[in-house]
Scaffold this motif. Structure first.
Motif, mmCIF file in Angstrom:
data_model
loop_
_atom_site.group_PDB
_atom_site.id
_atom_site.type_symbol
_atom_site.label_atom_id
_atom_site.label_comp_id
_atom_site.label_asym_id
_atom_site.label_seq_id
_atom_site.Cartn_x
_atom_site.Cartn_y
_atom_site.Cartn_z
ATOM 1 N N LEU A 368 0.838 -1.207 0.000
ATOM 2 C CA LEU A 368 0.000 0.000 0.000
ATOM 3 C C LEU A 368 0.871 1.255 0.000
ATOM 4 O O LEU A 368 0.596 2.224 -0.721
ATOM 5 C CB LEU A 368 -0.931 -0.001 1.212
ATOM 6 N N ALA A 369 1.927 1.231 0.804
ATOM 7 C CA ALA A 369 2.828 2.388 0.858
ATOM 8 C C ALA A 369 3.457 2.645 -0.506
ATOM 9 O O ALA A 369 3.561 3.800 -0.955
ATOM 10 C CB ALA A 369 3.911 2.153 1.904
ATOM 11 N N LYS A 370 3.851 1.575 -1.196
ATOM 12 C CA LYS A 370 4.490 1.733 -2.507
ATOM 13 C C LYS A 370 3.502 2.183 -3.576
ATOM 14 O O LYS A 370 3.889 2.820 -4.554
ATOM 15 C CB LYS A 370 5.176 0.430 -2.897
ATOM 16 N N ALA A 377 9.642 1.878 -2.870
ATOM 17 C CA ALA A 377 10.166 0.887 -3.815
ATOM 18 C C ALA A 377 11.628 1.195 -4.120
ATOM 19 O O ALA A 377 12.480 0.285 -4.189
ATOM 20 C CB ALA A 377 9.327 0.880 -5.089
ATOM 21 N N GLU A 378 11.947 2.469 -4.303
ATOM 22 C CA GLU A 378 13.330 2.869 -4.575
ATOM 23 C C GLU A 378 14.214 2.589 -3.372
ATOM 24 O O GLU A 378 15.360 2.142 -3.511
ATOM 25 C CB GLU A 378 13.371 4.357 -4.935
ATOM 26 N N TRP A 379 13.674 2.836 -2.172
ATOM 27 C CA TRP A 379 14.453 2.618 -0.951
ATOM 28 C C TRP A 379 14.723 1.133 -0.753
ATOM 29 O O TRP A 379 15.834 0.735 -0.407
ATOM 30 C CB TRP A 379 13.682 3.191 0.237
ATOM 31 N N ALA A 381 14.919 -1.125 -3.062
ATOM 32 C CA ALA A 381 15.839 -1.613 -4.095
ATOM 33 C C ALA A 381 17.294 -1.440 -3.678
ATOM 34 O O ALA A 381 18.176 -2.180 -4.128
ATOM 35 C CB ALA A 381 15.578 -0.888 -5.408
ATOM 36 N N LYS A 382 17.551 -0.468 -2.799
ATOM 37 C CA LYS A 382 18.925 -0.198 -2.370
ATOM 38 C C LYS A 382 19.379 -1.139 -1.261
ATOM 39 O O LYS A 382 20.569 -1.175 -0.930
ATOM 40 C CB LYS A 382 19.049 1.255 -1.898
ATOM 41 N N GLN A 383 18.427 -1.855 -0.634
ATOM 42 C CA GLN A 383 18.797 -2.782 0.436
ATOM 43 C C GLN A 383 17.915 -4.022 0.358
ATOM 44 O O GLN A 383 17.037 -4.222 1.206
ATOM 45 C CB GLN A 383 18.675 -2.120 1.798
ATOM 46 N N PRO A 384 18.084 -4.815 -0.687
ATOM 47 C CA PRO A 384 17.220 -5.982 -0.886
ATOM 48 C C PRO A 384 17.291 -6.958 0.280
ATOM 49 O O PRO A 384 18.355 -7.208 0.842
ATOM 50 C CB PRO A 384 17.782 -6.617 -2.176
ATOM 51 N N GLY A 385 16.113 -7.472 0.647
ATOM 52 C CA GLY A 385 16.031 -8.481 1.699
ATOM 53 C C GLY A 385 15.955 -7.939 3.107
ATOM 54 O O GLY A 385 15.659 -8.684 4.036
ATOM 55 N N ALA A 389 13.005 0.232 8.364
ATOM 56 C CA ALA A 389 12.319 1.469 8.005
ATOM 57 C C ALA A 389 13.349 2.565 7.758
ATOM 58 O O ALA A 389 14.410 2.581 8.395
ATOM 59 C CB ALA A 389 11.379 1.897 9.123
ATOM 60 N N PRO A 390 13.076 3.475 6.837
ATOM 61 C CA PRO A 390 13.995 4.596 6.617
ATOM 62 C C PRO A 390 14.179 5.427 7.880
ATOM 63 O O PRO A 390 13.313 5.443 8.765
ATOM 64 C CB PRO A 390 13.291 5.411 5.518
ATOM 65 N N VAL A 391 15.286 6.124 7.974
ATOM 66 C CA VAL A 391 15.557 6.987 9.133
ATOM 67 C C VAL A 391 15.012 8.388 8.880
ATOM 68 O O VAL A 391 14.655 8.754 7.762
ATOM 69 C CB VAL A 391 17.076 7.061 9.419
ATOM 70 N N ARG A 392 14.916 9.159 9.952
ATOM 71 C CA ARG A 392 14.506 10.568 9.935
ATOM 72 C C ARG A 392 13.116 10.756 9.315
ATOM 73 O O ARG A 392 12.886 11.716 8.582
ATOM 74 C CB ARG A 392 15.532 11.423 9.199
ATOM 75 N N LEU A 393 12.184 9.863 9.648
ATOM 76 C CA LEU A 393 10.798 10.038 9.190
ATOM 77 C C LEU A 393 9.974 10.867 10.163
ATOM 78 O O LEU A 393 8.838 11.226 9.850
ATOM 79 C CB LEU A 393 10.137 8.670 8.988
ATOM 80 N N GLU A 394 10.515 11.142 11.350
ATOM 81 C CA GLU A 394 9.745 11.888 12.352
ATOM 82 C C GLU A 394 9.352 13.262 11.823
ATOM 83 O O GLU A 394 10.055 13.859 11.009
ATOM 84 C CB GLU A 394 10.544 12.024 13.652
#
Length: 537
Positions: A368-370, A377-379, A381-385, A389-394
């Motif tokens: 749903l997010a993608k 999806a791009e994020w 792809a850079k770290q498969p498997g 969660a990405p950092v600094r989302l606050e």
């Protein structure tokens, strides 16, 4: 009582009644729209915005509850309305409704031989009544006085003196530079005009706050900090200036200093924005235990403003960073419930669910997010498997003391959500009709639009699953039908999912779905018929 006396009394009562009806209720929100340039002189372009700013300031000074320029611009942005265009009555009314205003003030100005003539009219949005026009004239260099008389006629019962009302106005040349600065689109031009406004009137602190915004948007955080620190401590805008300075400190990486400043402000007067931003500053401190203390601050922020989806997200995100997965799931669910199109909340919720063992449900949240944003999806792809969660989302709050001002943000959010629901319902209805007409490609397109706007609409997922099944896209059908059941567990989705599993030759899974239906509704003939058709286990 003589006949004449009765007539006079009747006229007095009628006039009093008409006058009472003309007054907007105490505490009701008023919105001033930029006035039209009736003289069409290009050099007076800035007066359109100036009219709204001055009249709003005067109404507030007289005790009315008038909405700020920032609130108006947020409504314009939400409706995709150009902020410099001449608006139709219908658009003006819609903008007023978006910000929750009870009354809108519109008008025009004209300049002839250095005489400024202003005409204003109030429109009550709840009754649709348009009140008689107000007209005032005076020399252009008495612009503040002209608008003060207009404001006085809009709020005739105010006991505030004219001297008090005009006390906050800068010099007219400085004000002109300020308005040209906030209207400019180029940062360099904005900076030039705002600095000129401060050169003419060094104590015009509103220009400093606007200059802070320009510097911050250009990531010139040290300059932003330096300019806003110049607001005196005894000025009415001092609290706002200290708040913005704390945000600059966070942007400069000086999080302990920001935390101390926000804590001091909150100690003086508690506010959800201060608690939230203190939580962000705590979270960004380079120590392993930062997430734990930030949770307490975010919890206090949510308690102070329970309906804010950003605060719910920050609390869930902080729980996730603190490795408290159960509470992270609880609050991230709250975030997506309050804002169904929050892509970051869906993604972090997916990560948390997968970490808790709910792999399929977590993957659905990530998907749903993608759909809502290509960022994830791009994020990934850079770290498969990796399940991270990405950092600094606050999220940092930029508006202070919102609880003590008209809740414009809540009104805008409510309008956005209502518009999204209405648009989602439109696409769902279209998809339903196309499904019935077997125009499958068009139906799929419409249903995807509905799901984009309302990610948990169980019927949209059900219809999309049936369409995929009809097209032989069994795996995609299974996923959509699972989401439908997760969104709202209904028998028809279980029956459709049983069909999908049957086509996929997953007999055991199909039997489980049909048994679920049969257990819930023992008299369901369709479930019994399909169970009988399945090969024995």
């Amino acid at each position: 009582m003589t006949t004449l006396s009765r007539v006079v009394l009747a006229l007095v009562l009628l006039a009093a009644s008409a006058r009472a009806q003309s007054l907007v209720p105490v505490g009701a929100r008023q919105l001033v729209i930029p006035f039209e340039n009736a003289s069409h002189e290009p050099r007076l372009y800035w007066l359109a915005e100036a009219s709204a700013v001055v009249l709003t300031d005067d109404l507030v000074a007289l005790g009315a509850q008038a909405l700020s320029r920032d609130d108006r611009l947020r409504a314009f942005e939400q409706l995709r309305v150009p902020s410099v265009a001449t608006l139709s009555d219908a658009t003006i009314i819609r903008v007023g409704q978006v910000v929750g205003a009870r009354q809108v003030v519109v008008g025009a100005f004209d300049l002839k031989d250095d005489t400024l003539t202003v005409r204003a009219r109030a429109i009550r949005l709840d009754t649709g009544r348009m009140f008689p026009e107000i007209a005032e004239s005076g020399p252009l260099n008495d612009l503040f006085g002209v608008y003060a008389r207009v404001a006085r006629r809009l709020v005739p019962d105010s006991t505030v003196s004219t001297e008090q009302m005009e006390r906050g106005h800068p010099s007219l040349p400085s004000f002109e530079q300020y308005v040209k600065g906030v209207l400019a689109e180029n940062p360099a031009t904005q900076t030039f005009f705002l600095k000129e406004a401060l050169r003419i009137s060094p104590d015009f602190q509103r220009a400093r706050l606007s200059l802070w915004t320009v510097y911050t948007e250009q990531t010139e955080h040290q300059q932003a900090f330096d300019i806003v620190r110049q607001v005196p401590g005894d000025h009415p805008l001092s609290r706002q200036a200290r708040f913005l300075a704390a945000i600059s400190l966070m942007n400069l990486g000086r999080n302990p200093d920001a935390l101390a400043a926000l804590t001091d402000l909150n100690r003086e007067k508690s506010d959800a924005a201060l608690l939230n931003d203190a939580g962000v500053a705590q979270l960004r401190r380079p120590i392993a235990s930062a997430a734990g203390p930030s949770v307490d601050l975010f919890k206090q922020a949510v308690a102070a403003s329970p309906n804010d989806p950003d605060l719910a997200f920050n609390l869930g995100y902080a729980y996730w960073l603190a490795r408290d997965t159960p509470n992270a799931v609880v609050w991230l669910r709250e975030a997506v419930r309050r804002n169904p199109v929050d892509d970051a909340a869906h993604y972090v919720l997916g990560v948390a669910l997968q970490s808790s063992g709910s792999a399929a449900e977590g993957q659905r949240e990530k998907d749903l997010a993608k759909r809502l944003s290509s960022t994830y999806a791009e994020w990934e792809a850079k770290q498969p498997g990796a399940n991270a969660a990405p950092v600094r989302l606050e999220r940092v709050k930029m508006q202070l003391d919102a609880a003590n001002s008209p809740s414009v943000e809540d009104a805008i959010v409510a309008t956005e959500q209502r518009d999204q629901r209405e648009l989602a319902a439109f696409h769902l209805d279209s998809g339903r009709r196309l499904f019935q007409a077997e125009r499958d490609a068009e139906a799929i397109s419409e249903l995807r639009r509905a799901i984009y706007l309302s990610p948990y609409d169980r019927e949209a997922h059900l219809l999309l699953g049936r369409l995929y099944l009809r097209a032989g896209r069994v795996r995609e059908a299974v996923e959509e039908l699972k989401i439908s059941i997760w969104s709202d567990d209904q028998i028809d989705a279980h029956l459709a999912l049983a069909d999908a599993y049957t086509q996929a030759r997953e007999v055991a899974a199909a039997r489980n779905e049909l048994q679920t239906v049969f257990n819930r509704d023992p008299g369901n003939a369709e479930a019994k018929r399909r169970l009988d058709l399945l090969p024995p286990p």
